[in-house]
Enzyme design. Structure first.
Site, PDB file in Angstrom:
ATOM      1  N   GLY A  47      37.706  26.909  38.169  1.00  0.00           N
ATOM      2  CA  GLY A  47      37.211  26.538  39.489  1.00  0.00           C
ATOM      3  C   GLY A  47      35.716  26.698  39.544  1.00  0.00           C
ATOM      4  N   GLN A  52      27.495  27.447  43.056  1.00  0.00           N
ATOM      5  CA  GLN A  52      27.399  28.053  41.732  1.00  0.00           C
ATOM      6  C   GLN A  52      26.513  27.267  40.775  1.00  0.00           C
ATOM      7  OE1 GLN A  52      31.875  28.782  41.458  1.00  0.00           O
ATOM      8  NE2 GLN A  52      30.988  30.455  40.249  1.00  0.00           N
ATOM      9  N   CYS A 102      34.706  35.489  37.363  1.00  0.00           N
ATOM     10  CA  CYS A 102      33.860  34.513  38.043  1.00  0.00           C
ATOM     11  C   CYS A 102      32.781  34.059  37.078  1.00  0.00           C
ATOM     12  CB  CYS A 102      33.238  35.148  39.292  1.00  0.00           C
ATOM     13  SG  CYS A 102      32.188  34.029  40.238  1.00  0.00           S
ATOM     14  N   LEU A 103      32.561  32.760  37.018  1.00  0.00           N
ATOM     15  CA  LEU A 103      31.521  32.225  36.146  1.00  0.00           C
ATOM     16  C   LEU A 103      30.144  32.732  36.542  1.00  0.00           C
ATOM     17  CD1 LEU A 103      32.824  28.555  35.846  1.00  0.00           C
ATOM     18  CD2 LEU A 103      33.114  30.441  34.206  1.00  0.00           C
ATOM     19  N   HIS A 144      39.095  31.918  46.184  1.00  0.00           N
ATOM     20  CA  HIS A 144      37.901  32.348  45.458  1.00  0.00           C
ATOM     21  C   HIS A 144      36.766  31.338  45.646  1.00  0.00           C
ATOM     22  CE1 HIS A 144      35.980  34.344  41.856  1.00  0.00           C
ATOM     23  NE2 HIS A 144      35.343  33.181  41.864  1.00  0.00           N
ATOM     24  N   GLU A 145      37.076  30.046  45.479  1.00  0.00           N
ATOM     25  CA  GLU A 145      36.035  29.011  45.559  1.00  0.00           C
ATOM     26  C   GLU A 145      35.551  28.794  46.996  1.00  0.00           C
ATOM     27  OE1 GLU A 145      34.618  28.392  42.887  1.00  0.00           O
ATOM     28  OE2 GLU A 145      36.236  29.054  41.555  1.00  0.00           O
ATOM     29  N   HIS A 148      33.010  31.261  47.845  1.00  0.00           N
ATOM     30  CA  HIS A 148      31.667  30.884  47.373  1.00  0.00           C
ATOM     31  C   HIS A 148      30.959  29.988  48.391  1.00  0.00           C
ATOM     32  CE1 HIS A 148      31.153  32.629  43.434  1.00  0.00           C
ATOM     33  NE2 HIS A 148      32.310  32.154  43.007  1.00  0.00           N
TER      34      HIS A 148
END
Length: 183
Positions: A47, A52, A102-103, A144-145, A148
């Protein structure tokens, strides 16, 4: 299409609220999604939200590979999906803790409580309405996304920082714990 660098924790963009997208079918939105897809593929995640890669717009992409899908109804493998201006609504108060990475926080994982089932409403890049009930991995990755998009990191949702650490150590400890449970 171009892969963009993933913004890491500490950059103020990750703590900013993304703006709604007025025209989901605009060529700039299509380009953004293409760049996000390239960035996600290069990073190896499931994701990614536009902030991000430094873009404060309410756009996210996700997919659920076979290995990450659960047997929950309303989960399962899912192809790469782009959602614009997503809104999530919990279907009840049931929550479960699960490990997340998380990236934007590379190399670390934490155990995060999330709602088990959600209704997601959004717009597709073609301008069509999208609505679905999601559970399992789909519900977790979407929460999660969307966080963000609201300037929230999974760290903000954690309730027990003894359940946080470097990915290798966390996976090793979890494998050891499971092994003890089986004996």
């Amino acid at each position: 299409m171009t892969s963009k660098s993933i913004v890491r924790v500490g950059d103020p963009v990750l703590r900013s609220v993304a703006a709604p997208v007025p025209d989901p079918t605009a060529p700039a939105v299509r380009q953004l999604i293409d760049d996000m897809v390239d960035s996600l593929e290069e990073a190896g995640g499931i994701g990614l939200a536009a902030p991000q890669i430094g873009v404060l717009q309410r756009v996210l992409i996700f997919w659920v590979p076979d290995a990450r899908a659960t047997d929950e109804p309303d989960d399962g493998p899912c192809p790469l999906t782009a959602l614009i201006n997503p809104v999530l609504e919990p279907l009840d108060d049931r929550m479960a803790r699960g490990w997340e990475g998380c990236l934007s926080i590379p190399g670390l994982r934490g155990e995060v409580p999330r709602h088990l089932r959600m209704r997601v409403s959004a717009t597709t890049p073609e301008g069509e309405p999208f609505e679905a009930i999601v559970a399992g991995t789909r519900a977790r990755v979407l929460q999660h996304e969307v966080d963000h998009l609201d300037g929230i990191l999974y760290l903000d949702r954690m309730t027990d920082f003894t359940r946080f650490g470097f990915t290798e150590e966390v996976l090793e400890a979890e494998a050891e714990r499971r092994s003890r449970e089986l004996t």
